[in-house]
Design a protein around this motif. Sequence first.
Motif: not given
Length: 265
Positions: A51-57, A76-80
Amino acid sequence: MASPIPRDHLVPAEHALMVIDMKDYSKLPEAKMAPVRSDVNDILATVLAECGLKDPREEPDAFKDSGDGAILVFPAPYLARLVDPLLRCLNAALTRYDQQRLSSAPAVYLRASVHVGPLSLPDHRGDAINDACRLVDSQEVRGALAAAVEGGAFLAVALSETAYRRTVRAGRTPGLDRQHFLETLAHVGDKPHFTEACRLHVPGLTGQAVLPYLVDAPLPASQPTSASTAAPAAGSGGIFQFHQQVSDSTIANHIDELRIDRRQR
């Protein structure tokens, strides 16, 4: 010279939050807990990358292990993106896992919540994270997970009303719209004072398909009740009042069965 603003008077920066919790994790044999949890971590890592999101770990203070689940913190901008496409991709990954797992390995079902709000870091304190954790533990999302199990899905999600308004209602989720969510109020059994508006979602099901699985869940004021949405019974009578003179034939041509009361009122 103005005095410095006290730190506790400042509102922390907003973050997007996702909380996950595994169904019946505490009931697993001890020897199976670590392998299953590792599998879930691998699934999350794969889906986040997809999904193009960086792993919070990989980020400081952005991941908190809760034993049978985790708290994930995003900008916050990645909420959607946490709503669409992540929820769909996560359910698809859990489905693949279930198809490939050994018969001796337990099935994995997840409850999740998505919220956004101020968050104090690195201590992870604030109403936003408390509400996100309560949403994932609510009676309503547990009912939604029962609908998921029955419907062949592996994920049930509670979106806070704030998250829903900023994502789905704002048109930022092209794959999901209003019909995919059920509006309700979330409650937690051991927290009688907690009541929070939310939207339930089970991938592959409409919101209304989830409704029968909620036990005694009150609907918010904006949700129509069955009485207000029920169609009139066939053949039921009605009373019409006319405020000017009309002929019997004019009325009869538009109503199949007509009985006129000519009594003076």
